[in-house]
Design a protein around this motif. Structure first.
Motif, PDB file in Angstrom:
ATOM      1  N   SER A 266      14.896  -2.874   4.243  1.00 43.46           N
ATOM      2  CA  SER A 266      15.981  -2.060   4.831  1.00 43.46           C
ATOM      3  C   SER A 266      16.239  -2.278   6.243  1.00 43.46           C
ATOM      4  O   SER A 266      16.440  -1.323   6.927  1.00 43.46           O
ATOM      5  CB  SER A 266      15.232  -0.730   4.828  1.00 43.46           C
ATOM      6  OG  SER A 266      15.056  -0.437   3.578  1.00 43.46           O
TER       7      SER A 266
ATOM      8  N   ARG B 172      10.337  -2.172   9.163  1.00 42.43           N
ATOM      9  CA  ARG B 172      11.233  -1.546   8.099  1.00 42.43           C
ATOM     10  C   ARG B 172      12.033  -0.462   8.732  1.00 42.43           C
ATOM     11  O   ARG B 172      11.781   0.073   9.700  1.00 42.43           O
ATOM     12  CB  ARG B 172      10.314  -0.712   6.943  1.00 42.43           C
ATOM     13  CG  ARG B 172       9.353   0.478   7.580  1.00 42.43           C
ATOM     14  CD  ARG B 172       8.905   1.439   6.543  1.00 42.43           C
ATOM     15  NE  ARG B 172       9.835   2.204   6.040  1.00 42.43           N
ATOM     16  CZ  ARG B 172       9.668   3.136   4.986  1.00 42.43           C
ATOM     17  NH1 ARG B 172       8.501   3.097   4.464  1.00 42.43           N
ATOM     18  NH2 ARG B 172      10.706   3.837   4.432  1.00 42.43           N
TER      19      ARG B 172
ATOM     20  N   ASP C 217       0.866  -1.245  -0.132  1.00 46.31           N
ATOM     21  CA  ASP C 217       0.001  -0.084  -0.012  1.00 46.31           C
ATOM     22  C   ASP C 217       0.865   1.380   0.174  1.00 46.31           C
ATOM     23  O   ASP C 217       0.354   2.278  -0.472  1.00 46.31           O
ATOM     24  CB  ASP C 217      -0.693   0.177   1.422  1.00 46.31           C
ATOM     25  CG  ASP C 217      -2.005  -0.795   1.278  1.00 46.31           C
ATOM     26  OD1 ASP C 217      -2.714  -0.951   2.189  1.00 46.31           O
ATOM     27  OD2 ASP C 217      -2.464  -1.502  -0.087  1.00 46.31           O
ATOM     28  N   PHE C 218       2.165   1.207   0.379  1.00 45.49           N
ATOM     29  CA  PHE C 218       3.073   2.275   0.710  1.00 45.49           C
ATOM     30  C   PHE C 218       4.099   2.097  -0.384  1.00 45.49           C
ATOM     31  O   PHE C 218       5.078   2.748  -0.256  1.00 45.49           O
ATOM     32  CB  PHE C 218       3.505   2.494   2.266  1.00 45.49           C
ATOM     33  CG  PHE C 218       2.347   2.290   2.926  1.00 45.49           C
ATOM     34  CD1 PHE C 218       2.736   1.381   4.141  1.00 45.49           C
ATOM     35  CD2 PHE C 218       1.406   2.593   3.023  1.00 45.49           C
ATOM     36  CE1 PHE C 218       1.509   0.848   4.946  1.00 45.49           C
ATOM     37  CE2 PHE C 218       0.312   2.451   3.980  1.00 45.49           C
ATOM     38  CZ  PHE C 218       0.484   1.652   4.898  1.00 45.49           C
ATOM     39  N   ASN C 219       3.926   1.508  -1.476  1.00 44.95           N
ATOM     40  CA  ASN C 219       4.762   1.407  -2.582  1.00 44.95           C
ATOM     41  C   ASN C 219       6.200   0.738  -2.217  1.00 44.95           C
ATOM     42  O   ASN C 219       7.049   0.932  -3.066  1.00 44.95           O
ATOM     43  CB  ASN C 219       5.127   2.843  -3.237  1.00 44.95           C
ATOM     44  CG  ASN C 219       3.841   3.528  -3.784  1.00 44.95           C
ATOM     45  OD1 ASN C 219       3.163   2.925  -4.294  1.00 44.95           O
ATOM     46  ND2 ASN C 219       3.952   4.777  -3.374  1.00 44.95           N
ATOM     47  N   LEU C 220       6.173  -0.264  -1.364  1.00 46.38           N
ATOM     48  CA  LEU C 220       7.153  -0.771  -1.164  1.00 46.38           C
ATOM     49  C   LEU C 220       7.499  -2.316  -1.682  1.00 46.38           C
ATOM     50  O   LEU C 220       8.371  -2.748  -1.640  1.00 46.38           O
ATOM     51  CB  LEU C 220       7.352  -1.226   0.468  1.00 46.38           C
ATOM     52  CG  LEU C 220       7.717  -0.074   1.271  1.00 46.38           C
ATOM     53  CD1 LEU C 220       7.796  -0.174   2.826  1.00 46.38           C
ATOM     54  CD2 LEU C 220       8.983   0.919   0.744  1.00 46.38           C
TER      55      LEU C 220
END
Lengths: 193, 589
Positions: free
Chosen positions: B530, B504, B96-99
């Protein structure tokens, strides 16, 4: 106010400071991972929290195209893309809209144009008109209109009718006002009866 | 016993009655078990004995699959032969958060192909974070003659053409719920594809779409559909159009308005007010795009029985919210934008004694120079007035440990506590200390806590607290937090009911990852991006735990040894075969 609003770039613009300001940001970048870390051990520098408003200071985040001093972290804050896009569109639409209307004053040789969006209320608008045309409009009263001066501000609404400025709520006014006319003397007072 | 650790079961033939030890005929057992609705109960029931397992399998009509890769459609069909309703979730939440890369997977097509053969009488499909193409929607429309309800939330891959296919072919459609998807909005008259005599619709939600729909077709549709209970239109529907729709639908229980920005004459305003007066059955109100606040009062008569008010697309000021809330005495759930500021939240505290859920979204999340929005004061004010609050999602730019301690003291029944301090790693702004004690207070006080999202400057101490106290925690989201592997180890070791862990930008590495070796099979999934995990760590995990799928997403040009994004999940279907090149599936072999 000038906006580079035509491409909605404002929303994704990476800036070093406030719009219009020249000062670079003092804050360090929020945590952004370096992808070059070879060892699984945590290096000391990455663990340090340097100051009150920074977390890990990193460099070379590959997710950002341009290399600014302040990087926007991918996917943070955790807002769904849908909501992000939705609201940015609304804001940009609102910001991008100008509401220029013509203003005529009885007896003046030419018309002027003003942007209604610049003003937040009737008093602000009327003051601006008074300054622009060097005249006095006076105080609004519901019963008597603009008594105490020779001038009355009127406007043409979406139906083509000429109305006295001040009767409807401000927001409704700016959406319905097509042009302004500052009428002189008894003509203005006539609107009241 | 973990049901997922069983070997794949063939559904056996029903043995003849005389050879079975059970006192009940199968039919009775199935009837009784058929009354069970909860998945958890059904799961428990299926473990009692073989007969009960079989009876439960035969009587189940709805299946919920929380991770589409944890099982294959063939396995599902083999175990549950009589499914009529399927709920499927696909991508990890951080997509949903473009990851997550766009072509990651979770395509519905392979499921539909199996369903077409095994569940031709499928009636309902509810998808979240799946990729759905127009071809799939057409396939769905053509292959399931009884199909009734389609709900797509946060999906992508389709356009309005796909919706047209559904509208054209699904003769028995009762529900079309299109929410927050990445739709390719080609405009076009998909709504007009519904046949002229079609009248079975109960739920219609197209708030997602940006393009115009054919209003005449919509008006005719809603007047024909006497059972319509839920109508959520998009922002292109004006107030006047909305009024014409509402005149036909006094039985609505959920309404999503269009824009409230059209200019109205006095007569129109009065008519609209009267229309809303007749909407006495509304329990949910949303939409309110581009709201022109002088018009908000028209809504007041419709708010008497509202339990859910979603103002998260309406940039209201505090005073406007306060005025509106005075007319919503029954409110249980409220979603707002932080434009209402602390003043608005004080009004929430004063006017909403029954409030159970509050979500405050940021209007300007990416502009750090803006010092607006809500602070800890607003949250505290709500906690004093709304003692029944148990679900909160709160985006803010400052918070203190003391404030959170007060909040949970006032509201100890939190089940969902999601606090997002928007600047990563920000400490308590008054004391400059980490926010450890805040979340410590949350987990110590709120024994029913199921879901927690943490933020701000956090050391391992936060996670020590979480591991020690959050014994009912099922979902934990962590970002820019922690000091060492120990933090994550505490969570994995202490949170016995943990099912979903997403992390993350934290300094957790292989030691932390591997400390959960035994645990991941009892969880739905783990996400780490990350962090400090390496490929070797992931390979080791995959080797030790063959029933876990360990997937690594590599980023362009990153170090070969780094595992940039790791997604670990249990599966009885083995490693997936549809992963794109950027996703490495590490096999245990």
């Amino acid at each position: 106010m000038a906006y580079e609003g035509d491409l909605n770039l404002k929303a994704t613009e990476l800036r070093l400071g406030l719009p219009g300001s020249d000062e670079p940001r003092k804050k360090s970048t929020p945590s952004v991972r370096s992808n070059k870390r070879a060892s699984p051990e945590i290096s000391e520098e990455s663990r340090t929290r340097s100051n009150s408003s920074a977390s890990i200071a990193e460099n070379g985040d590959r997710d950002i195209c341009a290399p600014p001093a302040k990087a926007q972290v991918v996917g943070w804050p955790p807002i769904r893309s849908y909501r992000k896009n939705c609201f940015q569109t609304q804001q940009n639409e609102a910001e991008g809209t100008c509401m220029y209307v013509k203003v005529s004053v009885d007896g003046a040789p030419y018309l002027r144009k003003i942007d209604l969006k610049v003003y937040k209320s009737y008093p602000e608008l009327l003051k601006a008109l008074e300054n622009m045309f060097k005249l006095t409009i006076g105080e609004y009263s519901e019963r008597e209109g603009y008594n105490g001066s020779n001038y009355s501000p009127t406007y043409e609404d979406k139906d083509g009718d000429w109305m006295l400025v001040g009767d409807v709520p401000w927001e409704m006014f700016i959406y319905s006002c097509k042009r302004l006319r500052i009428v002189r003397g008894s003509e203005g007072r006539g609107l009241r009866h | 016993m973990d049901p997922y650790s069983k070997r794949k079961k063939e559904l056996p033939e029903r043995p003849p009655e005389s050879t079975r030890p059970s006192p009940f005929p199968d039919e009775v057992l199935e009837l009784v078990l058929g009354l069970l609705k909860s998945n958890k109960d059904r799961s428990s029931v299926s473990l009692v004995c073989k007969d009960w397992y079989n009876a439960e399998s035969w009587s189940r009509t709805h299946v919920f699959i929380g991770n589409c890769y944890s099982v294959s459609p063939e396995i599902v069909a083999r175990r549950f032969p009589k499914i009529r309703s399927v709920t499927l979730k696909g991508k990890p939440r951080f997509s949903d958060f473009n990851l997550v890369p766009r072509n990651w997977g979770a395509d519905i097509q392979s499921w539909l192909v199996v369903f077409a053969s095994k569940y031709p009488f499928l009636e309902e499909l509810r998808l979240k974070r799946m990729t759905v193409t127009d071809e799939s929607l057409e396939f769905l429309a053509l292959n399931f003659p009884n199909f009734k309800a389609l709900s797509l939330l946060s999906c992508d891959g389709f356009s309005t053409d796909g919706l047209a296919a559904i509208a054209t072919h699904c003769k028995n459609l009762t529900e079309l719920d299109i929410q927050e998807n990445g739709i390719d909005d080609k405009s076009g008259n998909w709504l007009g594809c519904l046949p002229e005599n079609f009248s079975s619709l109960e739920v219609l939600n197209f708030a997602n779409l940006n393009s115009d729909v054919n209003f005449d077709a919509l008006e005719r549709l809603v007047s024909r559909c006497k059972s319509l209970k839920v109508l959520k239109v998009n922002k292109n529907i004006s107030l006047e159009q909305l009024q014409r729709l509402l005149v036909c639908t006094p039985q609505l229980t959920e309404l999503g308005t269009g824009s409230i920005s059209q200019e109205l004459t006095e007569r129109q305003y009065t008519e609209l007010e009267n229309t809303f007066k007749h909407c006495k059955n509304l329990d949910t109100l949303s939409g309110l795009w581009e709201v022109m606040t002088p018009y908000l009062p028209v809504l007041y008569p419709a708010c008497t029985n509202l339990t859910f008010l979603n103002l998260s697309y309406a940039a209201l000021q505090g005073l406007e919210l306060a005025n509106l809330l005075r007319h919503c005495p029954q409110l249980r759930r409220l979603w707002v934008l932080d434009t209402v500021e602390d003043k608005g939240l004080e009004a929430v505290g004063s006017n909403c004694p029954l409030l159970e859920e509050l979500r405050v979204f940021p209007a300007d999340p990416f502009d750090e120079e803006i010092v607006h929005g809500v602070t800890e004061a607003g949250f505290v004010a709500v906690s004093y007035g709304c003692r029944r609050l148990h679900y909160v999602l709160y985006f803010c730019r400052q918070m203190t440990n003391a404030a959170v301690a007060t909040i949970v003291q006032n509201c100890p029944n939190f089940t969902h506590f999601r606090l997002c301090i928007m600047n990563p790693g920000q400490p308590d702004y008054m004391t400059n200390e980490p926010m450890d004690e805040a979340f410590g207070a949350v987990v110590k006080t709120c024994s029913k806590l199921q879901r927690l999202s943490v933020s701000g400057l956090l050391t391992d101490l936060t996670f020590e607290y979480v591991g020690r106290y959050a014994k009912n925690l099922e979902t934990l989201s962590v970002a820019f937090a922690g000091t060492s592997d120990w933090g994550m180890q505490c969570v994995l070791g202490g949170c016995t009911k943990l099912r979903k862990l997403e992390i993350r930008d934290c300094p957790f590495g292989n030691a932390a990852l591997l400390s959960g070796l035994e645990k991941y099979e009892s969880m739905r999934s783990l996400w780490m991006s990350s962090c400090n995990v390496t490929m070797n760590g992931c390979r080791l995990l995959a080797r030790e735990m063959p029933r876990l799928n360990v997937e690594v997403m590599k980023e362009e040009g990153s170090d070969d040894s780094q595992a940039d994004k790791v997604y670990v999940y249990r599966s009885v279907a083995g490693p997936r075969r549809d992963a794109p090149p950027s996703v490495l599936t590490l096999s245990g072999i």
